[in-house]
Design a protein around this motif. Structure first.
Motif, PDB file in Angstrom:
ATOM      1  N   GLU A 223      21.137  19.329   7.814  1.00  0.00           N
ATOM      2  CA  GLU A 223      21.673  18.538   8.923  1.00  0.00           C
ATOM      3  C   GLU A 223      21.161  19.051  10.273  1.00  0.00           C
ATOM      4  O   GLU A 223      21.033  20.249  10.500  1.00  0.00           O
ATOM      5  N   HIS A 224      20.859  18.097  11.166  1.00  0.00           N
ATOM      6  CA  HIS A 224      20.318  18.466  12.479  1.00  0.00           C
ATOM      7  C   HIS A 224      21.056  17.772  13.610  1.00  0.00           C
ATOM      8  O   HIS A 224      20.612  17.801  14.756  1.00  0.00           O
ATOM      9  N   SER A 225      22.192  17.158  13.302  1.00  0.00           N
ATOM     10  CA  SER A 225      22.955  16.454  14.325  1.00  0.00           C
ATOM     11  C   SER A 225      24.440  16.665  14.084  1.00  0.00           C
ATOM     12  O   SER A 225      24.887  16.789  12.940  1.00  0.00           O
ATOM     13  N   ASN A 226      25.214  16.695  15.154  1.00  0.00           N
ATOM     14  CA  ASN A 226      26.666  16.752  15.030  1.00  0.00           C
ATOM     15  C   ASN A 226      27.311  15.474  15.562  1.00  0.00           C
ATOM     16  O   ASN A 226      28.482  15.458  15.927  1.00  0.00           O
ATOM     17  N   ASP A 227      26.525  14.398  15.589  1.00  0.00           N
ATOM     18  CA  ASP A 227      27.015  13.120  16.094  1.00  0.00           C
ATOM     19  C   ASP A 227      26.460  11.988  15.233  1.00  0.00           C
ATOM     20  O   ASP A 227      25.353  11.497  15.458  1.00  0.00           O
ATOM     21  N   SER A 228      27.235  11.569  14.224  1.00  0.00           N
ATOM     22  CA  SER A 228      26.790  10.491  13.336  1.00  0.00           C
ATOM     23  C   SER A 228      26.561   9.191  14.096  1.00  0.00           C
ATOM     24  O   SER A 228      25.675   8.401  13.769  1.00  0.00           O
TER      25      SER A 228
END
Length: 289
Positions: A223-228
């Motif tokens: 994973e490279h994002s914390n905002d789906s």
């Protein structure tokens, strides 16, 4: 193996080194570098000849993931094409399970996607993927709410009319003959995220290809994002383009309007929630000797 990549040098290196543990089948990995500027070419040059499988590289000109997949597919020699993103670590047996599932010529094999949380991934990048590290990262695997919804949809109602929504090219396989008959990916979606795999799945469904869940073909998202929601906010124009291409489809029109409303009302993160996890044990990983 078909792997498109753009500016994910460290995740790509981890992914390609992890393919060394696919020891129950013969395969090649074809990477299309879609104009990366982060030193990806140096990583590919280093790994070529130092991994225990043929690593083929082709160059793109920043035309997007769909174009990169098409270019890599043209360079591939196999009769089965397995699509895997540049940040998806394969479990042992990943390729062979997909190949078995594709014994039916009219099947798209959709595997099972696990995730390493975004705050855990940096602990692993930049290290040689030896057996200890490989098993360790799989022990950190979590199942997202979004993936659980997908698996439930394909299990409970495998022939529902909207199954094309489960087409996810980060873990998908088909025979080359099927890929060619469907016509490859529509390259008009360009470099923005989103909708090109949904569009491919829709055409596959129209062409009579079934979408089958192959839960034994597992891979692991770094994973490279914390905002789906950011994916859908940035990719909204692609979904609108999908609606323009298939304006005669009520199902596609409903999907596009659903995405538009979610973005407009600030609920884009609920469309495909990859930040929340369910309570499920990570898969047991057994290395092939």
């Amino acid at each position: 193996m078909i792997v498109p990549t753009y500016n994910k040098r460290d995740r790509l290196a981890f992914t390609l080194e992890s393919f060394a543990y696919q020891r129950d089948c013969n395969f090649e990995v074809v990477v299309c570098d879609d104009g990366s500027t982060d030193g990806t070419s140096a990583v590919l040059n280093r790994l070529r000849g130092n991994v225990p499988y043929p690593l083929v590289t082709v160059s793109g000109s920043r035309r997007g993931a769909g174009a990169a997949r098409n270019r890599a597919a043209r360079a591939a020699r196999g009769s089965v094409l397995v699509f895997n993103d540049d940040d998806m670590v394969p479990a042992p047996g990943y390729i062979s399970r997909h190949v078995e599932a594709c014994s039916d010529h009219d099947v798209l094999s959709r595997g099972e996607r696990w995730t390493v949380p975004v705050d855990v991934v940096p602990l692993f990048l930049g290290h040689v993927v030896d057996p200890r590290l490989y098993v360790d990262i799989w022990s950190r695997a979590r199942m997202t709410v979004a993936e659980k919804w997908t698996l439930d949809a394909l299990t409970a109602s495998p022939n529902h009319q909207y199954r094309f929504l489960q087409t996810c090219t980060s873990n998908l396989a088909m025979r080359r003959a099927s890929f060619d008959r469907i016509g490859g990916f529509d390259e008009s979606f360009g470099t923005r995220w989103g909708a090109e795999d949904t569009e491919f799945g829709y055409r596959a469904q129209l062409a009579g290809a079934g979408i089958r869940l192959t839960s034994s073909a597992k891979n692991l998202h770094l994973e490279h994002s914390n905002d789906s929601g950011e994916k859908f906010r940035s990719g909204l124009d692609n979904f609108r383009h999908l609606g323009e291409i298939h304006s005669d489809s009520k199902g596609i029109s409903a999907l596009v309007r659903y995405v538009e409303l979610a973005v407009e009302r600030g609920h884009a993160g609920e469309l495909f929630n990859e930040q929340e996890f369910i309570d499920r044990d990570s898969p047991d990983i057994v290395l092939f000797c």
